[in-house]
Design a protein around this motif. Sequence first.
Motif, PDB file in Angstrom:
ATOM      1  N   TYR A  70       0.853  -1.187   0.000  1.00  0.00           N
ATOM      2  CA  TYR A  70       0.000   0.000   0.000  1.00  0.00           C
ATOM      3  C   TYR A  70       0.886   1.232   0.000  1.00  0.00           C
ATOM      4  O   TYR A  70       1.874   1.307   0.725  1.00  0.00           O
ATOM      5  N   ASN A  71       0.504   2.201  -0.809  1.00  0.00           N
ATOM      6  CA  ASN A  71       1.227   3.460  -0.905  1.00  0.00           C
ATOM      7  C   ASN A  71       0.387   4.549  -0.247  1.00  0.00           C
ATOM      8  O   ASN A  71      -0.801   4.687  -0.540  1.00  0.00           O
ATOM      9  N   MET A  72       1.029   5.308   0.630  1.00  0.00           N
ATOM     10  CA  MET A  72       0.341   6.373   1.345  1.00  0.00           C
ATOM     11  C   MET A  72       0.793   7.726   0.783  1.00  0.00           C
ATOM     12  O   MET A  72       1.990   7.968   0.636  1.00  0.00           O
ATOM     13  N   PHE A  73      -0.184   8.578   0.491  1.00  0.00           N
ATOM     14  CA  PHE A  73       0.075   9.867  -0.128  1.00  0.00           C
ATOM     15  C   PHE A  73      -0.485  11.007   0.704  1.00  0.00           C
ATOM     16  O   PHE A  73      -1.484  10.852   1.390  1.00  0.00           O
ATOM     17  N   ARG A  74       0.174  12.150   0.589  1.00  0.00           N
ATOM     18  CA  ARG A  74      -0.397  13.406   1.070  1.00  0.00           C
ATOM     19  C   ARG A  74      -0.991  14.049  -0.179  1.00  0.00           C
ATOM     20  O   ARG A  74      -0.283  14.294  -1.157  1.00  0.00           O
ATOM     21  N   VAL A  75      -2.307  14.300  -0.137  1.00  0.00           N
ATOM     22  CA  VAL A  75      -3.012  14.804  -1.313  1.00  0.00           C
ATOM     23  C   VAL A  75      -3.667  16.137  -0.982  1.00  0.00           C
ATOM     24  O   VAL A  75      -4.427  16.241  -0.019  1.00  0.00           O
ATOM     25  N   LYS A  76      -3.362  17.130  -1.782  1.00  0.00           N
ATOM     26  CA  LYS A  76      -4.009  18.429  -1.626  1.00  0.00           C
ATOM     27  C   LYS A  76      -5.475  18.272  -2.034  1.00  0.00           C
ATOM     28  O   LYS A  76      -5.766  17.656  -3.070  1.00  0.00           O
ATOM     29  N   PRO A  77      -6.421  18.788  -1.242  1.00  0.00           N
ATOM     30  CA  PRO A  77      -7.849  18.648  -1.584  1.00  0.00           C
ATOM     31  C   PRO A  77      -8.130  19.100  -3.016  1.00  0.00           C
ATOM     32  O   PRO A  77      -7.613  20.118  -3.476  1.00  0.00           O
ATOM     33  N   GLY A  78      -8.917  18.305  -3.713  1.00  0.00           N
ATOM     34  CA  GLY A  78      -9.278  18.598  -5.092  1.00  0.00           C
ATOM     35  C   GLY A  78      -8.295  18.077  -6.119  1.00  0.00           C
ATOM     36  O   GLY A  78      -8.533  18.184  -7.318  1.00  0.00           O
ATOM     37  N   THR A  79      -7.182  17.515  -5.673  1.00  0.00           N
ATOM     38  CA  THR A  79      -6.182  16.980  -6.597  1.00  0.00           C
ATOM     39  C   THR A  79      -6.568  15.574  -7.014  1.00  0.00           C
ATOM     40  O   THR A  79      -6.762  14.701  -6.159  1.00  0.00           O
ATOM     41  N   PRO A  80      -6.715  15.327  -8.317  1.00  0.00           N
ATOM     42  CA  PRO A  80      -7.053  13.971  -8.755  1.00  0.00           C
ATOM     43  C   PRO A  80      -5.850  13.026  -8.616  1.00  0.00           C
ATOM     44  O   PRO A  80      -4.701  13.454  -8.689  1.00  0.00           O
ATOM     45  N   ILE A  81      -6.151  11.762  -8.415  1.00  0.00           N
ATOM     46  CA  ILE A  81      -5.095  10.751  -8.363  1.00  0.00           C
ATOM     47  C   ILE A  81      -4.681  10.464  -9.808  1.00  0.00           C
ATOM     48  O   ILE A  81      -5.533  10.177 -10.645  1.00  0.00           O
ATOM     49  N   PRO A  82      -3.384  10.535 -10.124  1.00  0.00           N
ATOM     50  CA  PRO A  82      -2.965  10.287 -11.506  1.00  0.00           C
ATOM     51  C   PRO A  82      -3.216   8.836 -11.928  1.00  0.00           C
ATOM     52  O   PRO A  82      -3.272   7.933 -11.095  1.00  0.00           O
ATOM     53  N   GLU A 115      -4.770  -0.548  -3.031  1.00  0.00           N
ATOM     54  CA  GLU A 115      -5.492   0.673  -2.703  1.00  0.00           C
ATOM     55  C   GLU A 115      -4.485   1.774  -2.427  1.00  0.00           C
ATOM     56  O   GLU A 115      -3.351   1.513  -2.030  1.00  0.00           O
ATOM     57  N   ILE A 116      -4.920   2.990  -2.666  1.00  0.00           N
ATOM     58  CA  ILE A 116      -4.104   4.164  -2.386  1.00  0.00           C
ATOM     59  C   ILE A 116      -4.637   4.734  -1.081  1.00  0.00           C
ATOM     60  O   ILE A 116      -5.847   4.886  -0.911  1.00  0.00           O
ATOM     61  N   GLN A 117      -3.733   5.031  -0.176  1.00  0.00           N
ATOM     62  CA  GLN A 117      -4.153   5.464   1.148  1.00  0.00           C
ATOM     63  C   GLN A 117      -3.623   6.856   1.466  1.00  0.00           C
ATOM     64  O   GLN A 117      -2.649   7.312   0.876  1.00  0.00           O
ATOM     65  N   ASP A 118      -4.284   7.490   2.437  1.00  0.00           N
ATOM     66  CA  ASP A 118      -3.771   8.757   2.938  1.00  0.00           C
ATOM     67  C   ASP A 118      -2.806   8.463   4.089  1.00  0.00           C
ATOM     68  O   ASP A 118      -2.534   7.304   4.399  1.00  0.00           O
ATOM     69  N   GLU A 119      -2.342   9.497   4.732  1.00  0.00           N
ATOM     70  CA  GLU A 119      -1.353   9.325   5.803  1.00  0.00           C
ATOM     71  C   GLU A 119      -1.906   8.588   7.024  1.00  0.00           C
ATOM     72  O   GLU A 119      -1.147   8.118   7.863  1.00  0.00           O
ATOM     73  N   ASN A 120      -3.230   8.467   7.098  1.00  0.00           N
ATOM     74  CA  ASN A 120      -3.866   7.741   8.203  1.00  0.00           C
ATOM     75  C   ASN A 120      -4.212   6.301   7.822  1.00  0.00           C
ATOM     76  O   ASN A 120      -4.983   5.643   8.516  1.00  0.00           O
ATOM     77  N   ARG A 121      -3.671   5.866   6.686  1.00  0.00           N
ATOM     78  CA  ARG A 121      -3.909   4.520   6.152  1.00  0.00           C
ATOM     79  C   ARG A 121      -5.380   4.274   5.792  1.00  0.00           C
ATOM     80  O   ARG A 121      -5.875   3.156   5.871  1.00  0.00           O
ATOM     81  N   GLN A 122      -6.046   5.348   5.353  1.00  0.00           N
ATOM     82  CA  GLN A 122      -7.429   5.255   4.895  1.00  0.00           C
ATOM     83  C   GLN A 122      -7.446   5.286   3.369  1.00  0.00           C
ATOM     84  O   GLN A 122      -6.774   6.127   2.755  1.00  0.00           O
ATOM     85  N   ARG A 123      -8.215   4.400   2.780  1.00  0.00           N
ATOM     86  CA  ARG A 123      -8.315   4.322   1.316  1.00  0.00           C
ATOM     87  C   ARG A 123      -8.852   5.631   0.758  1.00  0.00           C
ATOM     88  O   ARG A 123      -9.825   6.182   1.271  1.00  0.00           O
ATOM     89  N   ILE A 124      -8.203   6.131  -0.317  1.00  0.00           N
ATOM     90  CA  ILE A 124      -8.668   7.365  -0.947  1.00  0.00           C
ATOM     91  C   ILE A 124      -9.050   7.169  -2.413  1.00  0.00           C
ATOM     92  O   ILE A 124      -9.616   8.066  -3.015  1.00  0.00           O
ATOM     93  N   ASN A 125      -8.748   6.030  -2.999  1.00  0.00           N
ATOM     94  CA  ASN A 125      -9.099   5.820  -4.405  1.00  0.00           C
ATOM     95  C   ASN A 125     -10.503   5.236  -4.527  1.00  0.00           C
ATOM     96  O   ASN A 125     -10.879   4.335  -3.791  1.00  0.00           O
ATOM     97  N   GLU A 126     -11.277   5.803  -5.468  1.00  0.00           N
ATOM     98  CA  GLU A 126     -12.615   5.271  -5.741  1.00  0.00           C
ATOM     99  C   GLU A 126     -12.559   4.218  -6.838  1.00  0.00           C
ATOM    100  O   GLU A 126     -13.221   3.200  -6.761  1.00  0.00           O
ATOM    101  N   GLN A 127     -11.777   4.474  -7.888  1.00  0.00           N
ATOM    102  CA  GLN A 127     -11.633   3.479  -8.951  1.00  0.00           C
ATOM    103  C   GLN A 127     -10.533   2.488  -8.579  1.00  0.00           C
ATOM    104  O   GLN A 127      -9.732   2.726  -7.681  1.00  0.00           O
ATOM    105  N   THR A 128     -10.475   1.391  -9.278  1.00  0.00           N
ATOM    106  CA  THR A 128      -9.486   0.347  -9.011  1.00  0.00           C
ATOM    107  C   THR A 128      -8.103   0.787  -9.484  1.00  0.00           C
ATOM    108  O   THR A 128      -7.949   1.348 -10.565  1.00  0.00           O
TER     109      THR A 128
END
Length: 192
Positions: A70-82, A115-128
């Motif tokens: 699992y990869n954890m990312f810091r994502v600025k709100p509104g930024t789409p996952i590439p 799954e792509i996770q945030d820094e709290n290990r919570q899933r942030i991706n909606e698509q596979t």
Amino acid sequence: MTHFYRFCQVFDSIEQGDFRLMEAYRPSGIKTMLPIGWTRAMEEIPQDPPWPHCKMLRAPLFPAGYEEEYNMFRVKPGTPIPDFYGTGERLLVSERARAVLETCDDFEHEYIETEIQDENRQRINEQTYYLLSVRRYLRIEELGEKLNTGLIPFSADAYEKDYFPVLQNHPDLMEKVAQLPLWRHRLNESVV
């Protein structure tokens, strides 16, 4: 002129990145790099006729305990996952990117759902999303030829300075390599 595209995995060290990889972990708890046996298990794929100054290899599937990550990312709100992102040993690709890649490359690359996770290990991706292991490797001989930097629009890394001149000076090999949709050099896994 025959050419190919280069995807180099460069990590942004700037804290303000909109989509920044923070950490990766394996649920198995394994923290080490792939075992040396995995690297040694690459098998040569004979070319008929043989390619000049180059061998093609097939990497094995990822070993048990290493495959899920699992990869954890810091994502600025509104930024789409590439749809396509370099994370190290593997690429992170969306379902949409996988569909495109599979239409142009029928090699047995390995896709493992993740799954792509945030820094709290919570899933942030909606698509596979998948971890893509590019299993086609090339071993291009180092012939001591000099790189013509005027022919490339980027700075070659140390390994590329060894094998790019071979491609530049041997058009028959360059033609064959340019037909391969996805590959890595055996000693340069950070570039696809």
